[in-house]
Design a protein around this motif. Sequence first.
Motif, PDB file in Angstrom:
ATOM      1  N   LYS A 107       0.809  -1.223   0.000  1.00 35.35           N
ATOM      2  CA  LYS A 107       0.000   0.000   0.000  1.00 35.35           C
ATOM      3  C   LYS A 107       0.841   1.272   0.000  1.00 35.35           C
ATOM      4  O   LYS A 107       0.439   2.282  -0.584  1.00 35.35           O
ATOM      5  N   ASP A 108       1.988   1.234   0.660  1.00 38.80           N
ATOM      6  CA  ASP A 108       2.768   2.462   0.801  1.00 38.80           C
ATOM      7  C   ASP A 108       3.167   3.069  -0.546  1.00 38.80           C
ATOM      8  O   ASP A 108       3.056   4.294  -0.725  1.00 38.80           O
ATOM      9  N   PRO A 109       3.637   2.277  -1.526  1.00 39.12           N
ATOM     10  CA  PRO A 109       3.937   2.889  -2.834  1.00 39.12           C
ATOM     11  C   PRO A 109       2.697   3.482  -3.501  1.00 39.12           C
ATOM     12  O   PRO A 109       2.800   4.492  -4.214  1.00 39.12           O
ATOM     13  N   ILE A 110       1.535   2.873  -3.278  1.00 35.97           N
ATOM     14  CA  ILE A 110       0.282   3.428  -3.821  1.00 35.97           C
ATOM     15  C   ILE A 110      -0.007   4.776  -3.175  1.00 35.97           C
ATOM     16  O   ILE A 110      -0.358   5.750  -3.851  1.00 35.97           O
ATOM     17  N   ILE A 111       0.155   4.846  -1.856  1.00 35.04           N
ATOM     18  CA  ILE A 111      -0.085   6.093  -1.131  1.00 35.04           C
ATOM     19  C   ILE A 111       0.874   7.179  -1.609  1.00 35.04           C
ATOM     20  O   ILE A 111       0.474   8.329  -1.820  1.00 35.04           O
ATOM     21  N   ARG A 112       2.146   6.816  -1.801  1.00 37.14           N
ATOM     22  CA  ARG A 112       3.128   7.807  -2.260  1.00 37.14           C
ATOM     23  C   ARG A 112       2.761   8.349  -3.643  1.00 37.14           C
ATOM     24  O   ARG A 112       2.863   9.549  -3.902  1.00 37.14           O
ATOM     25  N   GLU A 113       2.318   7.462  -4.528  1.00 37.94           N
ATOM     26  CA  GLU A 113       1.981   7.911  -5.875  1.00 37.94           C
ATOM     27  C   GLU A 113       0.698   8.745  -5.871  1.00 37.94           C
ATOM     28  O   GLU A 113       0.587   9.727  -6.606  1.00 37.94           O
ATOM     29  N   LEU A 114      -0.271   8.368  -5.042  1.00 40.40           N
ATOM     30  CA  LEU A 114      -1.484   9.180  -4.928  1.00 40.40           C
ATOM     31  C   LEU A 114      -1.155  10.561  -4.363  1.00 40.40           C
ATOM     32  O   LEU A 114      -1.729  11.565  -4.800  1.00 40.40           O
ATOM     33  N   PHE A 115      -0.236  10.609  -3.413  1.00 40.54           N
ATOM     34  CA  PHE A 115       0.125  11.917  -2.857  1.00 40.54           C
ATOM     35  C   PHE A 115       0.817  12.770  -3.910  1.00 40.54           C
ATOM     36  O   PHE A 115       0.618  13.994  -3.960  1.00 40.54           O
ATOM     37  N   ALA A 116       1.630  12.145  -4.756  1.00 42.59           N
ATOM     38  CA  ALA A 116       2.277  12.895  -5.838  1.00 42.59           C
ATOM     39  C   ALA A 116       1.230  13.505  -6.763  1.00 42.59           C
ATOM     40  O   ALA A 116       1.346  14.666  -7.180  1.00 42.59           O
TER      41      ALA A 116
END
Length: 217
Positions: free
Chosen positions: A50-59
Motif C-alpha cells: 500500500k505504501d507505494p500506492i499512497i506515495r503515488e497518490l500523494f504525488a
Amino acid sequence: MTERSKTKDTILRTAQALFNNEGEHAVSSVDLASVIGISPGNLYYHYKGKDPIIRELFADFEIELRQVLSAPINEPLALQDNWVYLYIIFEEIWDFRFFYRNPATLIDRVPELAMPFSRLLALKERTAFSLLSDLEEGGHLHFGEGEKAALSARLSQHFTFWLQYHQLREGPGPENAPTKALIDRGVYQSLSMIAPYWAHGEGFADLLREAEPDSLR
C-alpha cells in the motif's frame, strides 16, 4: 497508454476511492485487489504494497493542489471569483480526503510524505495571504499590524483540519461519514473568519447569509 499503465491507473483510482470512503487504514492490499478483480500477486507486480500506492497518490494530489493554490499568486482573482475559488480548494482536498483523516499517523508510517505535506501547508498559507492582500489592495479588507499574516495562518489551518474537526465532533460511524455538504460549511466558516476585516459591512453580511449552509440555519 500501455496496458500496464491502464492497470496502474485503475489501481490508483480504485485505491483513492476506497481510502476516501473507508479510511486507508481499513483497506488492505487484498481488499483492493478483490475490488479491482485482480489477484494480490498481480497487484504486487505493479505496487509492492500500500505504501507505494499512497506515495503515488500523494504525488498526484500535490501536483493538482499546487496548480490550484498557485493560481491567485500568479494572477489576482476578480472579486466575485474569490468565493468560488474557496470552493475549488475545498473540493480538491475533498477528492483526496483520506490524507487529512489522520495525517500525523500516515506520515509516521510513510515518512517520505512529511516534507511535501509541509510544503503544501506553507503554500496554503502563502495563497491565503495573497488572496487577502489582493482584497486589501482593492479596498475590501482592512487589517491592523500582523492581522493579515495571522488570518492567513488560521485559514491554512482550517483548510487542513476542517475534516478532522467534523470527525472528532460527530464521532465515528457510517451515519456521521463526511459528505460533500461539508464543503459548504468549510467555505462558510472561511468567510466567517474574513468577515471582521471587511471594510463594507453590509455587503459582506449579505454574502454570508447567502453562503450559510442549511445545516447552520
